[in-house]
Design an enzyme around this catalytic site. Sequence first.
Site, PDB file in Angstrom:
ATOM      1  N   HIS A 155       0.825  -1.217   0.000  1.00 56.61           N
ATOM      2  CA  HIS A 155       0.000   0.000   0.000  1.00 56.61           C
ATOM      3  C   HIS A 155       0.853   1.259   0.000  1.00 56.61           C
ATOM      4  O   HIS A 155       0.375   2.331  -0.349  1.00 56.61           O
ATOM      5  CB  HIS A 155      -0.919  -0.006   1.228  1.00 56.61           C
ATOM      6  CG  HIS A 155      -1.996  -1.044   1.137  1.00 56.61           C
ATOM      7  ND1 HIS A 155      -3.295  -0.743   0.813  1.00 56.61           N
ATOM      8  CD2 HIS A 155      -1.956  -2.390   1.290  1.00 56.61           C
ATOM      9  CE1 HIS A 155      -4.017  -1.851   0.786  1.00 56.61           C
ATOM     10  NE2 HIS A 155      -3.229  -2.875   1.072  1.00 56.61           N
ATOM     11  N   ASP A 362       3.170   9.373  -0.772  1.00 55.37           N
ATOM     12  CA  ASP A 362       2.034   8.552  -0.361  1.00 55.37           C
ATOM     13  C   ASP A 362       1.868   7.452  -1.387  1.00 55.37           C
ATOM     14  O   ASP A 362       2.024   7.704  -2.598  1.00 55.37           O
ATOM     15  CB  ASP A 362       0.758   9.413  -0.319  1.00 55.37           C
ATOM     16  CG  ASP A 362      -0.129   9.090   0.876  1.00 55.37           C
ATOM     17  OD1 ASP A 362      -0.147   7.915   1.281  1.00 55.37           O
ATOM     18  OD2 ASP A 362      -0.782  10.007   1.388  1.00 55.37           O
TER      19      ASP A 362
HETATM   20  C1  GDG Z   1      -2.283   3.665   3.410  1.00 56.97           C
HETATM   21  C2  GDG Z   1      -1.273   4.340   2.459  1.00 56.97           C
HETATM   22  C3  GDG Z   1      -2.982   4.253   0.639  1.00 56.97           C
HETATM   23  C4  GDG Z   1      -8.907   9.594   8.032  1.00 56.97           C
HETATM   24  N1  GDG Z   1      -9.286  10.305   9.099  1.00 56.97           N
HETATM   25  C5  GDG Z   1     -10.460   9.798   9.500  1.00 56.97           C
HETATM   26  C6  GDG Z   1     -10.803   8.746   8.656  1.00 56.97           C
HETATM   27  N2  GDG Z   1      -9.825   8.640   7.749  1.00 56.97           N
HETATM   28  C7  GDG Z   1      -9.833   7.674   6.633  1.00 56.97           C
HETATM   29  C8  GDG Z   1      -9.922   8.369   5.307  1.00 56.97           C
HETATM   30  C9  GDG Z   1      -9.304   7.326   4.363  1.00 56.97           C
HETATM   31  C10 GDG Z   1      -8.288   6.640   5.274  1.00 56.97           C
HETATM   32  O1  GDG Z   1      -8.629   6.956   6.621  1.00 56.97           O
HETATM   33  C11 GDG Z   1      -6.879   7.161   5.030  1.00 56.97           C
HETATM   34  O2  GDG Z   1      -6.392   6.592   3.853  1.00 56.97           O
HETATM   35  P1  GDG Z   1      -5.167   7.223   3.063  1.00 56.97           P
HETATM   36  O3  GDG Z   1      -5.075   6.524   1.771  1.00 56.97           O
HETATM   37  O4  GDG Z   1      -5.411   8.684   2.880  1.00 56.97           O
HETATM   38  O5  GDG Z   1      -3.874   7.052   3.974  1.00 56.97           O
HETATM   39  P2  GDG Z   1      -3.184   5.872   4.916  1.00 56.97           P
HETATM   40  O6  GDG Z   1      -3.960   5.667   6.146  1.00 56.97           O
HETATM   41  O7  GDG Z   1      -1.786   6.328   5.126  1.00 56.97           O
HETATM   42  O8  GDG Z   1      -3.239   4.534   4.031  1.00 56.97           O
HETATM   43  C12 GDG Z   1      -2.006   5.160   1.410  1.00 56.97           C
HETATM   44  C13 GDG Z   1      -3.854   3.466   1.608  1.00 56.97           C
HETATM   45  O9  GDG Z   1      -3.079   2.758   2.581  1.00 56.97           O
HETATM   46  C14 GDG Z   1      -4.705   2.431   0.849  1.00 56.97           C
HETATM   47  O10 GDG Z   1      -3.921   1.642   0.019  1.00 56.97           O
HETATM   48  O11 GDG Z   1      -3.812   5.080  -0.152  1.00 56.97           O
HETATM   49  O12 GDG Z   1      -1.084   5.731   0.494  1.00 56.97           O
HETATM   50  O13 GDG Z   1      -0.374   5.182   3.211  1.00 56.97           O
HETATM   51  O14 GDG Z   1     -10.244   6.391   3.946  1.00 56.97           O
HETATM   52  O15 GDG Z   1     -11.252   8.695   5.010  1.00 56.97           O
HETATM   53  N3  GDG Z   1     -11.927   8.015   8.763  1.00 56.97           N
HETATM   54  C15 GDG Z   1     -12.764   8.352   9.794  1.00 56.97           C
HETATM   55  N4  GDG Z   1     -12.489   9.378  10.659  1.00 56.97           N
HETATM   56  C16 GDG Z   1     -11.366  10.120  10.558  1.00 56.97           C
HETATM   57  O16 GDG Z   1     -11.154  11.052  11.353  1.00 56.97           O
HETATM   58  N5  GDG Z   1     -13.907   7.666   9.943  1.00 56.97           N
END
Ligand code: GDG
Length: 454
Positions: A155, A362
């Site tokens: 990821h 990212d």
């Molecule tokens: C890894 C990789 C890759 C965030 N704050 C809250 C909340 N979130 C949710 C978001 C989103 C998820 O968490 C974050 O996903 P990201 O992709 O932005 O980042 P990582 O956590 O670092 O994920 C990344 C991912 O894996 C998938 O392959 O895209 O590059 O680092 O869904 O909405 N959800 C809630 N409350 C929050 O305050 N409910």
Amino acid sequence: MPRLVVVSNRVAPIQEGEATAGGLAAGVLDALREKGGLWFGWSGTVTDSAELETERQVGPITLYTIDLARRDYDDFYRGFANGTLWPVLHYQIGLGRFEPSEFAGYRRVNETFARGLVELVQPDDLIWAHDYHLLCLAEALRARGVQNRIGLFLHTPFPAPGVFMTIPAHAELIRAMCAFDLLGFQTEIDRTAFLDYVLRVGGGTAGADGSVSVGGRVVRTGVYPIGVHVDETRAQAELPANRRTATRLRANLMEQLILSVDRLDYSKGLRQRFVAFERFLAEFPAHQGVTTFMQIAPPSRGDIETYQVIRRELEGEAGRINGRFAEVDWVPLRYLNKSFPRNVLMPLYATAQCCLVTPLRDGMNLVAKEYVSAQDPEDPGVLVLSEFAGAARELDAALLVNPYDEAGMAAAIDRALRMGIEERCERHASMLAVMRRNSLERWRDRFVADLGAG
Ligand code: GDG
């Protein structure tokens, strides 16, 4: 149809009928719900004694979790996974450290996972491992005689060889990764960086269709950009009850809302973003008193020192910026250090005129995709996106910025807030079209099909 066995560091705490969570959990859950299968991983509990194993059935899904002993948690999770691999995979080599005992702990936990799995896996199962915590899992399974198809989806980014090689155990890690049958990456940049290492440093030779032969094994590689449920996200943003909550939350904000949502992590570029916002206020003063920047940043990995440092830094920066610009009736930066339920987050996305997603690196970044999905196509907001997020490869109709260029980011925010409706609609439609093509279903179906084929 072979059974799917998913292995990830954490098994998402799911209940039947629960609203969809983000990314990995959502995609994996859908696949398991449709076809049934097993999900194996850490329970999230750290114990002082031996690991406790728990099995639970949720509909057609068997959840099998193990606890981690304190020493394993320290060496594996806080140590090698998040103290060495995470920073280096995100190009933050100055923040990475290497302790041989932590690497040994990482291997030990990968072996513990393999030991648990061996008891559960049947001969035809497809084993799908996730992420940087499990780079040594296939090697540990092979050592126990497992001959099933085993794939890994990474990821995070995979960095350029020179960066990866700052990890003293780089050769062992790559050798272990080559025990998988299929390695999936978020972007072509990541896949190419991995192949570069294997071909130039690791003594491998290139085969057909992105496969490589190393040490007598053939490993296939592929690019599988993870997506989101586009329509579901928009529907959640539009649900009247959710909209009412979002309107209430917005009630005492100014006309224009800039929104960011990130786990509190140094790879997400929050400090640089805060400084860019400050510069935006100073250089484009017409926005003062009119625009609010809301940063939602739920704390993560809070027991790791680098995360405590970034948290303190951001608190200082937010206070300083508000101290410099706030008026009695206007606070420019709302820094919310907690997590919000999804039914609050999605409608908030929908009401923001601009979303700032500016990680230093990212793998993908799902917030960028969720924001675009949540917008009203007739009057969409503008996504300002780091060129170093995997998402930028697909969402090139966003305003792309360099997260190290504060002046450039300040100008992009101004441009986003002044952008006319025609240009906004065009950019949004183009991004939506790509996201519909590269949906979450497609990510998972392509990976599982490729793992089973060949
Ligand atoms: C890894 C990789 C890759 C965030 N704050 C809250 C909340 N979130 C949710 C978001 C989103 C998820 O968490 C974050 O996903 P990201 O992709 O932005 O980042 P990582 O956590 O670092 O994920 C990344 C991912 O894996 C998938 O392959 O895209 O590059 O680092 O869904 O909405 N959800 C809630 N409350 C929050 O305050 N409910």
